[in-house]
Enzyme design. Structure first.
Site, PDB file in Angstrom:
ATOM      1  N   HIS A 148       0.824  -1.209   0.000  1.00 44.15           N
ATOM      2  CA  HIS A 148       0.000   0.000   0.000  1.00 44.15           C
ATOM      3  C   HIS A 148       0.860   1.262   0.000  1.00 44.15           C
ATOM      4  O   HIS A 148       0.345   2.357  -0.248  1.00 44.15           O
ATOM      5  CB  HIS A 148      -0.999  -0.015   1.161  1.00 44.15           C
ATOM      6  CG  HIS A 148      -0.435   0.311   2.509  1.00 44.15           C
ATOM      7  ND1 HIS A 148      -0.085  -0.650   3.434  1.00 44.15           N
ATOM      8  CD2 HIS A 148      -0.189   1.501   3.106  1.00 44.15           C
ATOM      9  CE1 HIS A 148       0.355  -0.066   4.530  1.00 44.15           C
ATOM     10  NE2 HIS A 148       0.307   1.241   4.361  1.00 44.15           N
ATOM     11  N   ASP A 166       0.098  -7.696   1.921  1.00 41.78           N
ATOM     12  CA  ASP A 166       0.482  -6.290   1.806  1.00 41.78           C
ATOM     13  C   ASP A 166       2.001  -6.170   1.907  1.00 41.78           C
ATOM     14  O   ASP A 166       2.555  -5.806   2.941  1.00 41.78           O
ATOM     15  CB  ASP A 166      -0.215  -5.493   2.911  1.00 41.78           C
ATOM     16  CG  ASP A 166      -0.007  -3.993   2.785  1.00 41.78           C
ATOM     17  OD1 ASP A 166       0.483  -3.540   1.727  1.00 41.78           O
ATOM     18  OD2 ASP A 166      -0.347  -3.275   3.749  1.00 41.78           O
ATOM     19  N   GLY A 174       2.662   7.154   8.686  1.00 37.55           N
ATOM     20  CA  GLY A 174       4.070   7.362   8.372  1.00 37.55           C
ATOM     21  C   GLY A 174       4.920   6.154   8.698  1.00 37.55           C
ATOM     22  O   GLY A 174       6.042   6.030   8.229  1.00 37.55           O
ATOM     23  N   SER A 192       3.804   3.068   8.018  1.00 40.97           N
ATOM     24  CA  SER A 192       3.426   2.022   7.060  1.00 40.97           C
ATOM     25  C   SER A 192       4.653   1.412   6.395  1.00 40.97           C
ATOM     26  O   SER A 192       5.570   2.132   5.972  1.00 40.97           O
ATOM     27  CB  SER A 192       2.524   2.614   5.971  1.00 40.97           C
ATOM     28  OG  SER A 192       1.205   2.781   6.411  1.00 40.97           O
ATOM     29  N   GLY A 193       4.665   0.088   6.280  1.00 37.17           N
ATOM     30  CA  GLY A 193       5.751  -0.594   5.594  1.00 37.17           C
ATOM     31  C   GLY A 193       7.000  -0.795   6.412  1.00 37.17           C
ATOM     32  O   GLY A 193       7.941  -1.462   5.973  1.00 37.17           O
TER      33      GLY A 193
END
Length: 269
Positions: free
Chosen positions: A82, A126, A216, A218-219
């Protein structure tokens, strides 16, 4: 037409009531958390000392958003799908305890993004890879190891982990200093009490006390205290907000080992 609209609104109202009555909460990617519900960064964590998470990188996407990622090889970074989805390019910040003062940066175009093709249609996929220019390792810039194939069935329930990143602050701006927080993995059955069915490809952590990842982050990496292996990739939190105390969800890396190997060649046996 008015009848259709009224019926549609009624259906939404019924769905909303049903969701409340069942206790099921909405899953929201941290980078997409509504600003009014962002009450902290990696909240209630602590500033990282220099070199604590040499594998953590900042990802500044040309299209206007910020994510985290993990170095898994000299020429590969792993993050969330994402984050890369719809992006044209990214600047990777290496060795940056202070967010804007990286040891060095690399610009990478979308041609070097590889997203799991099962995302977003199958929850638990994801994940994305970013092929990078070669990076030499040292104390402040280094890789994190993946779990071995021998551990691919380990759910890690009850294990302690650390997540690090530069998620948004209460003022709605990115913190300058890398933040980390210690989080305990919970069982998928416990997580399902909040979100409904949770597939094995998702790993959840307890965020009671408001300790969590946020917009912020994310990932970014979730790394095991014991052994220092990459267990998860920050994927979602509750739509109620970052400090609601509801479980946070991560892509379970043990369920992506074959995919990572097949697309990057990185594997541990």
């Amino acid at each position: 037409m008015k009848v259709v609209v009224v019926l549609g609104l009624a259906a939404l109202a019924i769905a909303s009531v049903s969701a409340k009555s069942t206790g099921i909460h909405q899953q929201v990617h941290p980078k997409d958390q509504p600003k009014e519900k962002i009450n902290g960064r990696i909240v209630n964590g602590y500033p990282a000392y220099e070199g604590k998470a040499p594998y953590a990188v900042g990802l500044g996407f040309a299209d206007g958003w910020w994510c985290g990622g993990s170095i898994i090889a000299n020429d590969w970074v792993v993050t969330a799908a994402h984050c890369t989805n719809g992006a044209s390019a990214v600047t990777i910040y290496y060795g940056a305890t202070w967010r804007t003062e990286a040891v060095f940066t690399h610009w990478v175009g979308s041609g070097d993004f590889i997203q799991n093709s099962n995302w977003p249609n199958e929850n638990g996929n994801d994940i994305a890879l970013i092929r990078t220019p070669h990076v030499d390792f040292w104390s402040n810039v280094n890789k994190v190891e993946l779990p071995s194939f021998n551990d691919r069935y380990n759910m890690y329930d009850g294990w302690w982990t650390v997540a690090c990143g530069w998620g948004l602050t209460t003022e709605g701006s990115l913190p300058d200093w890398l933040q980390c927080v210690d989080l305990q993995i919970i069982s998928n059955s416990q997580c399902a009490q909040t979100y409904g069915s949770i597939p094995d490809g998702i790993l959840c952590v307890n965020t009671e006390g408001g300790k969590s990842t946020c917009s912020g982050d994310s990932g970014g990496p979730l790394v095991l205290h014991d052994g220092g292996k990459l267990a998860g990739i920050t994927s979602f939190g509750a739509g109620d907000g970052c400090v609601a105390g509801l479980p946070a969800g991560f892509t379970r890396v043990t369920h992506q080992l074959e995919w990572i190997r097949d697309h990057s060649g990185v594997a541990y046996y």
